[in-house]
Design a protein around this motif. Structure first.
Motif, PDB file in Angstrom:
ATOM      1  N   GLU A  29      55.078  12.735  26.388  1.00 28.57           N
ATOM      2  CA  GLU A  29      54.024  12.989  26.878  1.00 28.57           C
ATOM      3  C   GLU A  29      53.614  14.396  26.434  1.00 28.57           C
ATOM      4  OE1 GLU A  29      53.327  12.348  30.883  1.00 28.57           O
ATOM      5  OE2 GLU A  29      54.569  10.803  31.205  1.00 28.57           O
ATOM      6  N   SER A  30      52.165  14.594  25.962  1.00 29.30           N
ATOM      7  CA  SER A  30      51.763  15.857  25.726  1.00 29.30           C
ATOM      8  C   SER A  30      50.377  15.939  26.255  1.00 29.30           C
ATOM      9  CB  SER A  30      51.613  15.656  24.195  1.00 29.30           C
ATOM     10  OG  SER A  30      50.774  16.821  23.758  1.00 29.30           O
ATOM     11  N   PRO A  31      49.868  17.154  26.625  1.00 29.51           N
ATOM     12  CA  PRO A  31      48.423  17.087  26.964  1.00 29.51           C
ATOM     13  C   PRO A  31      47.527  16.708  25.910  1.00 29.51           C
ATOM     14  CG  PRO A  31      49.498  19.168  27.065  1.00 29.51           C
ATOM     15  CD  PRO A  31      50.564  18.255  26.728  1.00 29.51           C
ATOM     16  N   TRP A  32      48.237  16.996  24.271  1.00 31.58           N
ATOM     17  CA  TRP A  32      47.277  16.787  23.434  1.00 31.58           C
ATOM     18  C   TRP A  32      47.103  15.333  22.903  1.00 31.58           C
ATOM     19  CZ3 TRP A  32      44.571  20.745  21.736  1.00 31.58           C
ATOM     20  CH2 TRP A  32      44.977  21.927  22.102  1.00 31.58           C
ATOM     21  N   MET A  33      48.021  14.221  23.587  1.00 34.69           N
ATOM     22  CA  MET A  33      47.933  12.905  23.170  1.00 34.69           C
ATOM     23  C   MET A  33      46.572  12.403  23.101  1.00 34.69           C
ATOM     24  SD  MET A  33      51.242  11.054  24.700  1.00 34.69           S
ATOM     25  CE  MET A  33      52.555  10.534  23.869  1.00 34.69           C
ATOM     26  N   PRO A  34      45.563  12.411  24.328  1.00 29.42           N
ATOM     27  CA  PRO A  34      44.496  11.785  24.082  1.00 29.42           C
ATOM     28  C   PRO A  34      43.687  12.367  22.969  1.00 29.42           C
ATOM     29  CG  PRO A  34      45.018  12.567  26.329  1.00 29.42           C
ATOM     30  CD  PRO A  34      46.034  13.279  25.361  1.00 29.42           C
ATOM     31  N   LEU A  35      43.889  13.426  22.295  1.00 31.41           N
ATOM     32  CA  LEU A  35      43.168  14.265  21.366  1.00 31.41           C
ATOM     33  C   LEU A  35      43.724  13.793  19.672  1.00 31.41           C
ATOM     34  CD1 LEU A  35      42.094  17.572  22.802  1.00 31.41           C
ATOM     35  CD2 LEU A  35      40.673  15.354  22.585  1.00 31.41           C
ATOM     36  N   GLU A  36      44.817  13.145  19.894  1.00 31.98           N
ATOM     37  CA  GLU A  36      45.653  12.919  18.617  1.00 31.98           C
ATOM     38  C   GLU A  36      44.546  12.302  17.438  1.00 31.98           C
ATOM     39  OE1 GLU A  36      49.409  10.654  16.788  1.00 31.98           O
ATOM     40  OE2 GLU A  36      48.831   9.810  18.738  1.00 31.98           O
ATOM     41  N   GLY A  37      44.692  12.990  16.432  1.00 30.76           N
ATOM     42  CA  GLY A  37      43.647  12.454  15.353  1.00 30.76           C
ATOM     43  C   GLY A  37      42.362  13.051  15.153  1.00 30.76           C
ATOM     44  N   GLN A  38      41.850  13.637  16.277  1.00 33.93           N
ATOM     45  CA  GLN A  38      40.781  14.406  16.242  1.00 33.93           C
ATOM     46  C   GLN A  38      40.482  15.843  15.931  1.00 33.93           C
ATOM     47  OE1 GLN A  38      38.536  13.866  20.253  1.00 33.93           O
ATOM     48  NE2 GLN A  38      39.909  11.831  20.721  1.00 33.93           N
ATOM     49  N   THR A  39      39.227  15.911  15.614  1.00 35.32           N
ATOM     50  CA  THR A  39      39.124  17.294  14.833  1.00 35.32           C
ATOM     51  C   THR A  39      38.654  18.243  15.997  1.00 35.32           C
ATOM     52  OG1 THR A  39      38.688  16.457  12.838  1.00 35.32           O
ATOM     53  CG2 THR A  39      37.737  18.607  13.005  1.00 35.32           C
ATOM     54  N   VAL A  40      39.189  19.230  16.119  1.00 34.60           N
ATOM     55  CA  VAL A  40      38.744  20.173  17.254  1.00 34.60           C
ATOM     56  C   VAL A  40      38.579  21.450  16.561  1.00 34.60           C
ATOM     57  CG1 VAL A  40      39.741  19.155  19.177  1.00 34.60           C
ATOM     58  CG2 VAL A  40      41.243  20.762  17.722  1.00 34.60           C
ATOM     59  N   PRO A  41      37.776  22.663  16.981  1.00 33.89           N
ATOM     60  CA  PRO A  41      37.691  23.765  16.506  1.00 33.89           C
ATOM     61  C   PRO A  41      38.956  24.769  16.981  1.00 33.89           C
ATOM     62  CG  PRO A  41      36.159  23.712  18.431  1.00 33.89           C
ATOM     63  CD  PRO A  41      36.873  22.375  18.397  1.00 33.89           C
ATOM     64  N   LEU A  42      39.267  25.795  15.720  1.00 33.38           N
ATOM     65  CA  LEU A  42      40.416  26.687  16.063  1.00 33.38           C
ATOM     66  C   LEU A  42      39.920  27.942  15.797  1.00 33.38           C
ATOM     67  CD1 LEU A  42      43.445  26.984  16.860  1.00 33.38           C
ATOM     68  CD2 LEU A  42      43.842  26.464  14.309  1.00 33.38           C
ATOM     69  N   SER A  43      39.612  28.905  16.790  1.00 30.57           N
ATOM     70  CA  SER A  43      39.151  30.035  16.759  1.00 30.57           C
ATOM     71  C   SER A  43      40.412  31.276  16.157  1.00 30.57           C
ATOM     72  CB  SER A  43      38.683  30.635  17.922  1.00 30.57           C
ATOM     73  OG  SER A  43      37.667  29.959  18.352  1.00 30.57           O
ATOM     74  N   ILE A  44      39.875  31.735  14.965  1.00 32.84           N
ATOM     75  CA  ILE A  44      40.891  32.694  14.438  1.00 32.84           C
ATOM     76  C   ILE A  44      40.380  34.229  14.885  1.00 32.84           C
ATOM     77  CG2 ILE A  44      41.737  34.083  12.133  1.00 32.84           C
ATOM     78  CD1 ILE A  44      41.638  31.135  11.001  1.00 32.84           C
ATOM     79  N   LEU A  45      41.266  34.946  15.642  1.00 39.87           N
ATOM     80  CA  LEU A  45      40.794  35.802  16.412  1.00 39.87           C
ATOM     81  C   LEU A  45      41.186  37.338  15.580  1.00 39.87           C
ATOM     82  CD1 LEU A  45      41.968  34.911  19.906  1.00 39.87           C
ATOM     83  CD2 LEU A  45      39.655  34.604  18.860  1.00 39.87           C
ATOM     84  N   GLY A  46      42.236  37.223  14.810  1.00 43.59           N
ATOM     85  CA  GLY A  46      42.822  38.403  14.197  1.00 43.59           C
ATOM     86  C   GLY A  46      44.240  37.873  13.274  1.00 43.59           C
ATOM     87  N   ILE A  47      44.612  38.926  12.977  1.00 42.07           N
ATOM     88  CA  ILE A  47      45.640  38.992  11.697  1.00 42.07           C
ATOM     89  C   ILE A  47      46.739  39.844  12.253  1.00 42.07           C
ATOM     90  CG2 ILE A  47      44.509  40.483  10.153  1.00 42.07           C
ATOM     91  CD1 ILE A  47      45.683  38.412   7.940  1.00 42.07           C
ATOM     92  N   GLY A  48      48.177  39.527  12.198  1.00 41.49           N
ATOM     93  CA  GLY A  48      49.183  40.495  12.037  1.00 41.49           C
ATOM     94  C   GLY A  48      49.951  40.516  10.875  1.00 41.49           C
TER      95      GLY A  48
END
Length: 157
Positions: A66-85
């Protein structure tokens, strides 16, 4: 019958947000990233063309039922890039993510020196000796919720 055996042998080893190639090209063109990558400490590092942010990881220790991500499998979601290390071994992009991420500082390993492993980014981001620059204006890239599996060598799909 055979399909059932194959499906039982295939194990989900980690969940991730995979960034499409077109978005990786956008990231590489971001001015702040170009600036960091042009620093001498980052010359010679190999840029990861298959960017992903690991959400849940268990490796070869079993299967993730089980994963909280299972219902979203295969879906496109935005990912925010906040910075760089970065340091002498790695460059990582710090991302904004919900608490459903295995890493204490959610990130994507962007570039590595020869011999450095991607998991080193966790150590680097947690070190007081690293360099971190948070972007004044974070930016979003698309990512796809992905189940990553391992298949035993004796099984052909």
């Amino acid at each position: 019958m055979v399909r059932t055996k194959v499906m039982k042998a295939v194990k989900t080893t980690f969940w991730s947000l995979q960034v499409p190639k077109e978005a990786v090209d956008e990231i590489k063109a971001f001015p702040e990233i170009i600036s960091v990558m042009s620093e001498s400490v980052n010359s010679g590092k190999t840029i990861n063309e298959h960017l992903h942010c690991t959400l849940i990881y268990i490796g070869g220790k079993g299967d993730i039922d089980e994963s909280p991500w299972m219902p979203l499998e295969g879906q496109t979601v935005p990912l925010s890039i906040l910075g760089i290390g970065w340091d002498e071994k790695a460059v990582a992009l710090i991302v904004g993510l919900s608490p459903h991420c295995v890493n204490p500082i959610p990130h994507m390993t962007f570039a590595l020196s020869e011999g450095a492993m991607p998991k080193y980014s966790n150590e680097m981001l947690g070190s007081p000796d690293n360099n971190i620059f948070m972007f004044e204006t974070p930016f979003d890239v698309p990512s796809v919720v992905t189940r990553n599996v391992s298949v035993p060598k004796n099984i052909r799909l």
